[in-house]
Design a protein around this motif. Structure first.
Motif, PDB file in Angstrom:
ATOM      1  N   TYR A  75       2.236  -4.292   2.461  1.00  0.00           N
ATOM      2  CA  TYR A  75       2.026  -3.042   3.187  1.00  0.00           C
ATOM      3  C   TYR A  75       0.594  -2.989   3.707  1.00  0.00           C
ATOM      4  CZ  TYR A  75       6.404  -1.288   1.251  1.00  0.00           C
ATOM      5  OH  TYR A  75       7.725  -1.119   0.933  1.00  0.00           O
ATOM      6  N   HIS A  76       0.438  -2.426   4.893  1.00  0.00           N
ATOM      7  CA  HIS A  76      -0.902  -2.365   5.470  1.00  0.00           C
ATOM      8  C   HIS A  76      -1.322  -0.958   5.834  1.00  0.00           C
ATOM      9  CE1 HIS A  76      -2.436  -6.351   5.555  1.00  0.00           C
ATOM     10  NE2 HIS A  76      -1.263  -6.822   5.929  1.00  0.00           N
ATOM     11  N   ASP A  77      -0.375  -0.017   5.805  1.00  0.00           N
ATOM     12  CA  ASP A  77      -0.696   1.248   6.449  1.00  0.00           C
ATOM     13  C   ASP A  77      -0.340   2.484   5.636  1.00  0.00           C
ATOM     14  OD1 ASP A  77       1.915   0.669   6.529  1.00  0.00           O
ATOM     15  OD2 ASP A  77       2.201   0.964   8.681  1.00  0.00           O
ATOM     16  N   ASN A  78      -0.091   2.335   4.347  1.00  0.00           N
ATOM     17  CA  ASN A  78       0.166   3.560   3.587  1.00  0.00           C
ATOM     18  C   ASN A  78      -0.462   3.458   2.202  1.00  0.00           C
ATOM     19  OD1 ASN A  78       1.832   1.824   2.234  1.00  0.00           O
ATOM     20  ND2 ASN A  78       3.731   2.637   3.108  1.00  0.00           N
ATOM     21  N   ASP A  79      -0.066   4.355   1.309  1.00  0.00           N
ATOM     22  CA  ASP A  79      -0.705   4.363  -0.009  1.00  0.00           C
ATOM     23  C   ASP A  79      -0.348   3.130  -0.833  1.00  0.00           C
ATOM     24  OD1 ASP A  79       1.881   5.182  -0.142  1.00  0.00           O
ATOM     25  OD2 ASP A  79       1.578   6.735  -1.662  1.00  0.00           O
ATOM     26  N   LYS A  80       0.619   2.362  -0.377  1.00  0.00           N
ATOM     27  CA  LYS A  80       0.972   1.127  -1.087  1.00  0.00           C
ATOM     28  C   LYS A  80       0.208  -0.078  -0.532  1.00  0.00           C
ATOM     29  CE  LYS A  80       5.810   2.319  -1.895  1.00  0.00           C
ATOM     30  NZ  LYS A  80       7.125   1.868  -1.397  1.00  0.00           N
ATOM     31  N   GLU A  81      -0.826   0.192   0.243  1.00  0.00           N
ATOM     32  CA  GLU A  81      -1.584  -0.867   0.897  1.00  0.00           C
ATOM     33  C   GLU A  81      -1.848  -2.059  -0.027  1.00  0.00           C
ATOM     34  OE1 GLU A  81      -4.675   0.156   3.470  1.00  0.00           O
ATOM     35  OE2 GLU A  81      -5.093  -1.971   3.779  1.00  0.00           O
ATOM     36  N   GLY A  82      -1.510  -3.250   0.447  1.00  0.00           N
ATOM     37  CA  GLY A  82      -1.773  -4.472  -0.319  1.00  0.00           C
ATOM     38  C   GLY A  82      -0.675  -4.823  -1.297  1.00  0.00           C
TER      39      GLY A  82
END
Lengths: 200, 86
Positions: free
Chosen positions: A104-111
């Motif tokens: 993921y790159h764009d929400n709270d789960k980034e990375g």
């Protein structure tokens, strides 16, 4: 015979002065230049073209040859520029294959791993790891599915085993750029091999 | 310990780097710390090592391949060069 630069007699007087002799180029350097090119572009037809262009460019600029470098070094320098021009060209090409994101790159789960991209358990991977031509063909197919720039950096680092520093210098990228590219290439290759080899 | 905390994206980047023996000690510590909580990345690492073995085979093949131009290609090149010189 059409010889450029200093003549033979001058050569013996001044051993550090190098000369060009285009008539001998193909026999003396074609294989060496070809190997150099093929290691970088991984396409023998393209490498052949680059060697040809190098000889042509060498012939054209032979009058400017100052005799400071050996003939071979001088030709390699020309080839190197041709290879870089090729890289530039493919870099600017739009609409090439996309790198598929695994995180993921764009929400709270980034990375975090994207759910459907999470590595799956490989079926009988021990049996499937034996060396076969099919395995290599599957891998080649997966590498070909990468965007060209990713495929090239991956090949140079992993298959041709160039040093990180050498690749960065040649492609004018930073080490962290290189690792991002390698990382994306490898996660994509892992997934591709999972779908096409291990779990099919 | 917060400074050792990394995302899966970062963890797998380090894992990829270490496949070439180029991860730093700090990076390896961060990676192993990440493994304590993340079995997915542990699996990735295991599979990544297998992928490296496959790449090695490919690299071996590639290095032993004798990449030379054919005699035909060379003759063509010579002709073209001679035409240009004339």
């Amino acid at each position: 015979m059409n010889t450029f630069g200093t003549s033979e007699s001058q050569m013996s007087e001044n051993a550090t002065k190098h000369t060009l002799d285009p008539n001998t180029w193909v026999n003396k350097y074609a294989d060496y230049l070809f190997k150099y090119a093929v290691a970088r572009v991984n396409d023998s037809n393209l490498a052949k073209d680059l060697v040809q262009e190098t000889f042509f460019a060498g012939l054209k600029s032979a009058k400017n040859f100052e005799g400071k470098a050996a003939e071979r070094t001088w030709l390699i320098a020309i080839l190197k520029r041709k290879v870089i021009d090729y890289y530039r060209k493919i870099n600017s090409n739009k609409g090439k294959a996309e790198v598929r994101m695994n995180f993921y790159h764009d929400n709270d789960k980034e990375g975090n791993w994207i759910e459907e991209r999470v590595p799956q358990t490989w079926d009988n991977d021990a049996d499937k790891l034996i060396e076969t031509t099919e395995l290599k063909a599957a891998l080649e197919q997966c590498i070909d599915n990468l965007p060209e720039k990713y495929a090239m950096v991956f090949r140079m680092k992993t298959i041709q085993e160039f040093e990180t520093e050498e690749i960065c210098k040649e492609l004018n990228i930073t080490a962290s750029n290189l690792w991002v590219i390698i990382h994306r290439a490898r996660t994509q290759l892992r997934r591709c091999m999972e779908d096409n080899w291990f779990n099919n | 310990m917060a400074k050792f905390k990394i995302s899966c994206d970062e963890a797998t980047t380090i894992c990829d780097k270490s496949q070439y023996g180029e991860a730093t000690l700090l990076e390896k510590i961060k990676l192993n710390y990440h493994f304590l909580f993340c079995k997915i990345c542990l699996k990735y690492t295991d599979q990544n090592t297998k992928m490296s073995q496959i790449f090695k085979m490919k690299a071996f093949d590639c290095n032993k391949a004798n990449d030379c131009l054919s005699t035909e290609d060379k003759e063509d090149l010579k002709k073209q060069l001679q035409e240009l010189e004339a």
